[in-house]
Structures are given as C-alpha cells and as structure tokens.
Scaffold this active site. Structure first.
Site, mmCIF file in Angstrom:
data_model
loop_
_atom_site.group_PDB
_atom_site.id
_atom_site.type_symbol
_atom_site.label_atom_id
_atom_site.label_comp_id
_atom_site.label_asym_id
_atom_site.label_seq_id
_atom_site.Cartn_x
_atom_site.Cartn_y
_atom_site.Cartn_z
ATOM 1 N N LYS A 221 -8.350 2.631 -12.917
ATOM 2 C CA LYS A 221 -9.211 3.390 -12.017
ATOM 3 C C LYS A 221 -9.141 4.884 -12.303
ATOM 4 O O LYS A 221 -10.161 5.584 -12.341
ATOM 5 C CB LYS A 221 -8.833 3.099 -10.562
ATOM 6 C CG LYS A 221 -9.181 1.688 -10.111
ATOM 7 C CD LYS A 221 -8.531 1.339 -8.785
ATOM 8 C CE LYS A 221 -8.833 -0.115 -8.398
ATOM 9 N NZ LYS A 221 -8.136 -0.546 -7.167
ATOM 10 N N ASP B 274 -12.985 2.063 -0.375
ATOM 11 C CA ASP B 274 -12.898 0.604 -0.494
ATOM 12 C C ASP B 274 -13.873 -0.103 0.443
ATOM 13 O O ASP B 274 -14.165 -1.285 0.265
ATOM 14 C CB ASP B 274 -11.479 0.123 -0.178
ATOM 15 C CG ASP B 274 -10.636 -0.073 -1.430
ATOM 16 O OD1 ASP B 274 -11.220 -0.297 -2.504
ATOM 17 O OD2 ASP B 274 -9.401 -0.003 -1.330
ATOM 18 N N GLN C 280 -3.885 1.187 -2.644
ATOM 19 C CA GLN C 280 -3.900 -0.005 -3.477
ATOM 20 C C GLN C 280 -3.232 -1.167 -2.743
ATOM 21 O O GLN C 280 -2.103 -1.067 -2.282
ATOM 22 C CB GLN C 280 -3.180 0.266 -4.803
ATOM 23 C CG GLN C 280 -3.208 -0.903 -5.762
ATOM 24 C CD GLN C 280 -4.614 -1.240 -6.251
ATOM 25 O OE1 GLN C 280 -5.395 -0.353 -6.589
ATOM 26 N NE2 GLN C 280 -4.929 -2.519 -6.299
#
Length: 300
Positions: A53, A120, A97
């Site tokens: 990422k 997200d 994460q």
C-alpha cells in the site's frame, strides 16, 4: 474459454486517475493528500499488505505515514493515536491494518476513526450512508469489484447477482453497491440451503468466503460473470501458491468472464484505497473549494 478480467491492468488505469487527482489537488489547493497507516504487531501478511500500500501511494504522489506499534499496546493507547491523527489537518486518510491482536475491540477502533478520514469505508456512519444510497467512502474491495464488473457490463440493471459471503468487509457492502446499480441481489452464506442452484441462476457470482475452490463449474450458468475475491495460500511441491474461492480452470470453461487469483481483485483493492484517499481530501475541503474539482459531497 471465459474472458479474463485483468485486475492489474484495470488498477493501473485507476492509479493513473488517482495520480491526476493528486496533482490537481496540489496545484489548485496546495494540499498533498496524505495517508496514515497504523500497523499493530508483527503479522507477516499484514506487513506485506502495508508495504504494498505504501509503495503504491508513493508512486501516485500520495504522502504516507507509517505507525508501527507493538502488539501489547493497549486499546486506549491505540485510540489516542487515532485521535491525534483525526485532529491532524495534514493527514487526510487513516487506515488501521486488520486484523488486530486478539485483545483489541476492532469495532471500537474502527468507530474511533473520523468518518471523513475512514478510507477503508468501515465506520458505522459510512456503512449506514452506503445502505441509504448516499455519497460516502465505500469499502475498497467491493468498490474494485464494481469497477471490474462495469468493464463487462456497463449497465448492470436487471442482472441477477449472487454474493457468496456476508462479511462486513466484502459481502454486505458488495450487495449494497449491486442494489444501487439496480441488480437483483441474493446473498448466500453457510446457512443457505441449496447454494448451488441459486448460483446457477445468477448472471453474476461474487465469491468472498475464504474457502479454496468452493465454487465449481456446475455452480455457474453458462456465460455468467464470476468475480473471485478469495485469497487462499496453499503449498504445492514446497512452493507457496495463492488460489481463490473459485476452481478457476473448471469455471473458466463455463463462465463468460472471470477474475484470476492472483492478479484480479487484489490490485484493485489497493488502487481503490488510494482513490478513497483523494476522495477523503475532497470531503475535508470547504464546499466552495470542493466544487472547483467538480465533486459534490456531503461534508459532515
């Protein structure tokens, strides 16, 4: 043989658009879109995901900040960091994460992220906005799946889509996006009876359960589009290999179009994370500035 839906190639197109948006934001507003990624513990898979990422973020000009924390930090310490990032005007997107170590309340952590920085798309307010059909930050994997589907079906109206799996990360938001595209949507899961016949009636099948090669050729209507979200690691002759929730070779002989694993949904997920980062910037700008970019959002 089914048409291959190339996630790598499509992700490059999305990333090119992201890079263009980043440059426009820099020129027009002086803002460098910046993503903060929080990694707790030493989970090897999570470290790989974060590294990928951050690499893609740098390639498109997005600023990145990594916060690597010991696995034994407390819930309160993690939420204090998130609060600081929420209040940092130079940070536009926050990604924690997942999964977190077992002692954390993941729902509480997700809820502590400001909705406008929730790249997200997991915050309860963003989930509710998606269900209500409002403009919001959408979970990255379902968003990537929709882009892939639109390559095959520019108009999804009236298509029957079956979503295999009902997770908050993929299954449920995937169903909401398909509904917004005027599909008829069926969600199947571990308690559904006769899943195979439901799938055989579908124009589109989205497999997202994390069970290797669950979906076989006799589940698929000839010509249907199959999106394989599953990523399952196996070992063959001492080598690690990734396979999906779909028996690729068999299903590709029946389907009209199919995504591979790897090289399908995975690259699109990262591309949509960075797309969400630029969208998050626009949500945080004053409305008068936002309209310069031709994007109307509901600032909270």
């Amino acid at each position: 043989m089914a048409q291959l839906i190339d996630g790598k190639a499509l992700s490059i197109q999305v990333l090119q658009q992201v890079a263009s948006d980043v440059e426009l934001l820099k020129v027009e507003s002086g803002i460098v879109p910046t993503l903060a990624v929080v990694l707790v513990g030493e989970d090897p898979a999570s470290q790989v995901y974060v590294r990928n990422k951050m690499k893609r973020a740098r390639e498109v000009g997005i600023g990145s900040r990594e916060h690597r924390l010991d696995a034994d930090i407390t819930q309160n310490e993690l939420e204090l960091l998130i609060d600081a990032l929420n209040n940092d005007a130079d940070v536009h997107g926050i990604l924690v994460q997942l999964p977190l170590p077992a002692h954390f309340n993941e729902d509480a952590v997700i809820a502590s992220i400001h909705p406008d920085k929730d790249v997200d798309g997991f915050h309860p307010l963003n989930v509710g906005a998606l269900a209500a059909g409002r403009d919001t930050l959408v979970p990255c994997t379902p968003q990537g799946c929709m882009i892939m589907l639109n390559q095959i079906h520019p108009d999804l109206s009236g298509k029957h889509a079956v979503v295999i799996g009902r997770s908050n990360i993929v299954g449920k938001p995937m169903a909401m996006l398909l509904l917004q595209a005027n599909c008829t949507v069926t969600i199947v899961h571990s308690h559904t009876q006769d899943i195979e016949s439901l799938c055989r009636n579908a124009d589109i099948v989205i497999a997202a359960v994390g069970r290797r090669e669950l979906v076989d050729a006799d589940w698929i209507k000839p010509g249907a589009t199959v999106i394989d979200v599953g990523i399952n690691a196996i070992e063959i002759d001492g080598k690690r290999k990734l396979i999906g929730d779909v028996a690729f070779e068999a299903v590709a002989g029946v389907a009209g179009a199919i995504t591979p694993v790897p090289g399908g949904v995975g690259p699109m997920t990262i591309a949509c994370l960075l797309l969400n980062t630029t969208r998050a910037v626009k949500r945080q700008l004053p409305r008068s500035t936002v309209m310069q970019f031709g994007v109307e959002v509901e600032n909270s």
